[in-house]
Design an enzyme around this catalytic site. Structure first.
Site, PDB file in Angstrom:
ATOM      1  N   CYS A   1      -6.093  -9.098 -12.447  1.00  0.00           N
ATOM      2  CA  CYS A   1      -5.636  -7.785 -11.940  1.00  0.00           C
ATOM      3  C   CYS A   1      -4.707  -7.934 -10.735  1.00  0.00           C
ATOM      4  CB  CYS A   1      -6.845  -6.912 -11.658  1.00  0.00           C
ATOM      5  SG  CYS A   1      -6.456  -5.161 -11.654  1.00  0.00           S
TER       6      CYS A   1
ATOM      7  N   HIS B   1     -11.535  -7.454 -15.701  1.00  0.00           N
ATOM      8  CA  HIS B   1     -12.640  -7.786 -14.795  1.00  0.00           C
ATOM      9  C   HIS B   1     -13.908  -7.910 -15.637  1.00  0.00           C
ATOM     10  CE1 HIS B   1     -10.536  -6.884 -11.015  1.00  0.00           C
ATOM     11  NE2 HIS B   1     -10.042  -5.805 -11.583  1.00  0.00           N
TER      12      HIS B   1
HETATM   13  N1  GLN Z   1      -4.313  -2.645  -6.591  1.00  0.00           N
HETATM   14  C1  GLN Z   1      -3.940  -2.994  -7.965  1.00  0.00           C
HETATM   15  C2  GLN Z   1      -3.895  -1.758  -8.886  1.00  0.00           C
HETATM   16  O1  GLN Z   1      -4.464  -0.736  -8.569  1.00  0.00           O
HETATM   17  C3  GLN Z   1      -4.916  -4.009  -8.546  1.00  0.00           C
HETATM   18  C4  GLN Z   1      -6.325  -3.446  -8.715  1.00  0.00           C
HETATM   19  C5  GLN Z   1      -7.343  -4.494  -9.087  1.00  0.00           C
HETATM   20  O2  GLN Z   1      -7.228  -5.665  -8.733  1.00  0.00           O
HETATM   21  N2  GLN Z   1      -8.438  -4.064  -9.792  1.00  0.00           N
HETATM   22  O3  GLN Z   1      -3.280  -1.833  -9.952  1.00  0.00           O
END
Ligand code: GLN
Length: 250
Positions: free
Chosen positions: A102, A201
């Protein structure tokens, strides 16, 4: 968990670096490091492990992992990560394995453009870019791949960033359930050389042991210069966890 110590892996070693776990480690992404360590040690493979935090030098490693994070944490990491861009690009070209989840995946590309803020420069490990979208994608994801057996990856997504692959970057697979990279092109994740990024995740690897072993084999090949096939482990529990998510509604 019963496991068989596999004699043919005894004496092997891989080195793993966890990049900025104090800042990028959202939704239990640490579980990926635990899985890699366990699946090596259950086979008698030694793991040299190093946490890299702000201000630390980055040494050569066979595998680098970086987790996810909110925009704020990505802002705190990006300059430090960018300062190591040349070393990490060199490691990529030497065959080191990278796994980014992510927010970490987004920084593997050229940039991440959050809402109403300055663009965050990435380290261009793969030809991709990310732009913040108008809504958050939150839910279970099932992906069909063409390089793993079984040919599925499962996980949980929570991001607003929309990632677009370019050039020689290839996806990890196509989205069966969920949104993946951007909710438009039906693709999830990215790969270039041994660099892998994904929005999954969960954490990812405990429920996708076949992908964990795929990454370990690539890291061994980078270190020893030859393909080393890992013997199977008793993955009854992991397989049950994988199957329990496949097809799970968003
Ligand atoms: N901040 C980034 C987004 O909102 C990554 C989020 C994350 O790592 N879950 O896309």
């Amino acid at each position: 968990m019963l496991y068989n110590s596999v004699m043919d892996s005894e004496g092997l070693k891989i080195s793993i670096a966890h990049l900025y776990p104090k800042l990028l480690n959202l939704y239990g992404d640490m579980g990926n490091i635990i899985t890699l360590k366990k699946r090596c040690r259950w086979r008698g493979i030694e793991v040299e492990f190093e946490e890299i935090n702000i201000g630390d030098k980055i040494k050569e490693h066979d595998l680098y992992f970086i987790g996810g994070g909110q925009d704020k944490q990505q802002e705190e990491v990006k300059d430090e990560l960018f300062s190591h861009k040349a070393e990490l690009l060199s490691q990529r070209d030497d065959g080191s394995v990278f796994l980014g989840i992510c927010g970490g995946y987004q920084l593997f590309g050229h940039y991440y453009q959050p809402h109403g803020k300055d663009k965050l420069s990435g380290i261009s490990l793969m030809d991709a870019y990310t732009i913040a979208g108008d809504k958050r994608f939150i839910g279970n994801v099932t992906v069909k791949t063409n390089f793993l057996t079984p040919n599925t990856l499962v996980g949980f997504e929570n991001h607003s960033g929309l990632t677009y692959l370019e050039g020689d970057s290839k996806p990890l697979g196509t989205v069966v359930i969920g949104n993946g990279n951007n909710g438009k092109d039906g693709l999830e994740g990215g790969r270039y050389k041994n660099v892998f990024g994904t929005y999954l995740h969960g954490s990812l690897l405990p429920k996708n042991p076949h992908f964990a072993d795929y990454l370990i084999e690539l890291a061994l090949e980078k270190r020893y210069g030859e393909k080393i096939n890992l013997s199977p482990l008793d993955d009854k529990l992991e397989t049950e966890a994988h199957l329990s998510v496949i097809g799970k509604n968003y």
